[in-house]
Design a protein around this motif. Structure first.
Motif: not given
Length: 72
Positions: A24-30, A32-38
């Motif tokens: 997860h990251e905070i982008i523009g006060n939101t 946001t779900s992220t993916l970790k990809v190999l």
């Protein structure tokens, strides 16, 4: 929904890889779900093994039929 172990394609870079986790990251006060990809495959055949983390919406499922052709 993308699951751990699914192969995915980056809409931005064209990289193909396997989902190995979530984040997860905070982008523009939101929040946001992220993916970790190999990364297994890049358009210029560099950066193999790189782990990328990017917003979930930047990735799409990669079809198994396409996957076997691209990796060969």
């Amino acid at each position: 929904m993308l699951n751990i172990g699914d192969y995915v394609l980056s809409k931005k870079t064209g990289h193909i890889g396997k989902v190995i986790g979530y984040g997860h990251e905070i982008i523009g006060n939101t929040y946001t779900s992220t993916l970790k990809v190999l990364v297994d495959h890049t358009p210029d055949f560099s950066k193999k093994g790189l782990v990328e983390e990017d917003v979930y919406s930047a990735w799409t499922a990669w079809q198994e039929a396409n996957n076997s052709q691209a990796m060969s």
